[in-house]
Design a protein around this motif. Structure first.
Motif, PDB file in Angstrom:
ATOM      1  N   SER A  60       0.854  -1.186   0.000  1.00 10.76           N
ATOM      2  CA  SER A  60       0.000   0.000   0.000  1.00 10.76           C
ATOM      3  C   SER A  60       0.889   1.236   0.000  1.00 10.76           C
ATOM      4  O   SER A  60       2.096   1.154   0.261  1.00 10.76           O
ATOM      5  N   GLY A  61       0.277   2.366  -0.284  1.00 13.27           N
ATOM      6  CA  GLY A  61       1.028   3.613  -0.219  1.00 13.27           C
ATOM      7  C   GLY A  61       0.235   4.774  -0.774  1.00 13.27           C
ATOM      8  O   GLY A  61      -0.485   4.633  -1.770  1.00 13.27           O
ATOM      9  N   THR A  90       4.289   4.382   2.814  1.00 17.19           N
ATOM     10  CA  THR A  90       4.244   3.236   1.904  1.00 17.19           C
ATOM     11  C   THR A  90       4.622   1.981   2.671  1.00 17.19           C
ATOM     12  O   THR A  90       5.383   2.029   3.637  1.00 17.19           O
ATOM     13  N   VAL A  91       4.066   0.852   2.224  1.00 21.78           N
ATOM     14  CA  VAL A  91       4.411  -0.450   2.786  1.00 21.78           C
ATOM     15  C   VAL A  91       4.837  -1.346   1.626  1.00 21.78           C
ATOM     16  O   VAL A  91       4.067  -1.567   0.686  1.00 21.78           O
ATOM     17  N   ASN A 137      12.096  -9.673   0.083  1.00 24.03           N
ATOM     18  CA  ASN A 137      12.783 -10.800   0.728  1.00 24.03           C
ATOM     19  C   ASN A 137      12.087 -11.241   2.015  1.00 24.03           C
ATOM     20  O   ASN A 137      12.735 -11.575   3.012  1.00 24.03           O
ATOM     21  N   GLY A 138      10.755 -11.217   1.978  1.00 23.82           N
ATOM     22  CA  GLY A 138       9.984 -11.652   3.132  1.00 23.82           C
ATOM     23  C   GLY A 138       9.931 -10.666   4.276  1.00 23.82           C
ATOM     24  O   GLY A 138       9.391 -10.964   5.341  1.00 23.82           O
ATOM     25  N   ILE A 139      10.462  -9.483   4.086  1.00 21.02           N
ATOM     26  CA  ILE A 139      10.496  -8.457   5.138  1.00 21.02           C
ATOM     27  C   ILE A 139       9.573  -7.306   4.741  1.00 21.02           C
ATOM     28  O   ILE A 139       9.628  -6.819   3.608  1.00 21.02           O
ATOM     29  N   GLU A 140       8.716  -6.882   5.660  1.00 18.03           N
ATOM     30  CA  GLU A 140       7.819  -5.750   5.405  1.00 18.03           C
ATOM     31  C   GLU A 140       8.522  -4.451   5.768  1.00 18.03           C
ATOM     32  O   GLU A 140       9.008  -4.291   6.887  1.00 18.03           O
TER      33      GLU A 140
END
Length: 200
Positions: free
Chosen positions: A149-150, A178-179, A183-186
């Motif tokens: 999102s962002g 923004t989100v 690499n699996g990291i938020e």
């Protein structure tokens, strides 16, 4: 048309900024110092073409600088604030919807212009702008990621010197969050973006 030069480029460091990232950004943006921006406008003031010449592309950061330059020219075209085709007067209000990519991220931009003053040689107004980041898989500087999102919102003043052409002068500030997942990291980021167009 208008021609401008990047006399100065800088990265402003906030209190929570990562020093290593700030250093990398400063190194990349140095490639823009001395570059020349050529912008061609339609009679209504829309950006018809924008390009950069004289970028410094030496070293490992060269390809990144080139991609950033492409993003900047796309953004200039998408963030332009043309007059409508029909005649307008003081108090007129119009909306511009565009889509582009900024640094590899697809965005939908809504710009609302309000005309507050109009004379034979000058027009002034205000701009309200929303930049929405489109969710989905992306490639950011060679790295796969996902936009969750962002949205950035804001605005500022705008002015046209009608006697000297339709090139606008504006100072637009937007901010938001923004989100992104990589690499699996938020990764959650608070952003503030300021775009200033001046003419001499």
């Amino acid at each position: 048309s208008a021609v401008g030069t990047y006399d100065d480029v800088r990265v402003l460091e906030g209190p929570d900024a990562d020093p290593a990232l700030v250093g990398q950004l400063r190194q990349m943006l140095e490639g823009f110092r001395g570059a020349t921006a050529h912008t061609t406008y339609t009679p209504q003031g829309a950006v018809l073409e924008a390009r950069l010449e004289g970028l410094e592309l030496d070293g490992a950061a060269g390809p990144v600088v080139e991609q950033l330059a492409a993003s900047f020219t796309d953004a200039v075209e998408a963030l332009s604030t043309p007059f409508p085709d029909e005649a307008v007067g003081t108090g007129a209000r119009w909306r511009i919807d565009t889509e582009t990519e900024i640094a590899g991220l697809p965005v939908a931009i809504t710009t609302v212009v309000q005309l507050t003053e109009l004379t034979d040689d000058r027009a002034t107004g205000t701009v309200d702008q929303t930049v929405r980041f489109v969710p989905g898989d992306v490639d950011v500087l060679g790295m796969p990621a996902t936009v969750v999102s962002g949205e950035l919102t804001g605005g500022g003043p705008i002015e046209w010197d009608l006697a000297g052409g339709i090139v606008p002068r504006s100072d637009i500030t937007t901010s938001g969050a923004t989100v992104i997942e990589a690499n699996g990291i938020e990764i959650r980021q608070r952003q503030q973006q300021r775009i200033t167009f001046t003419a001499r």
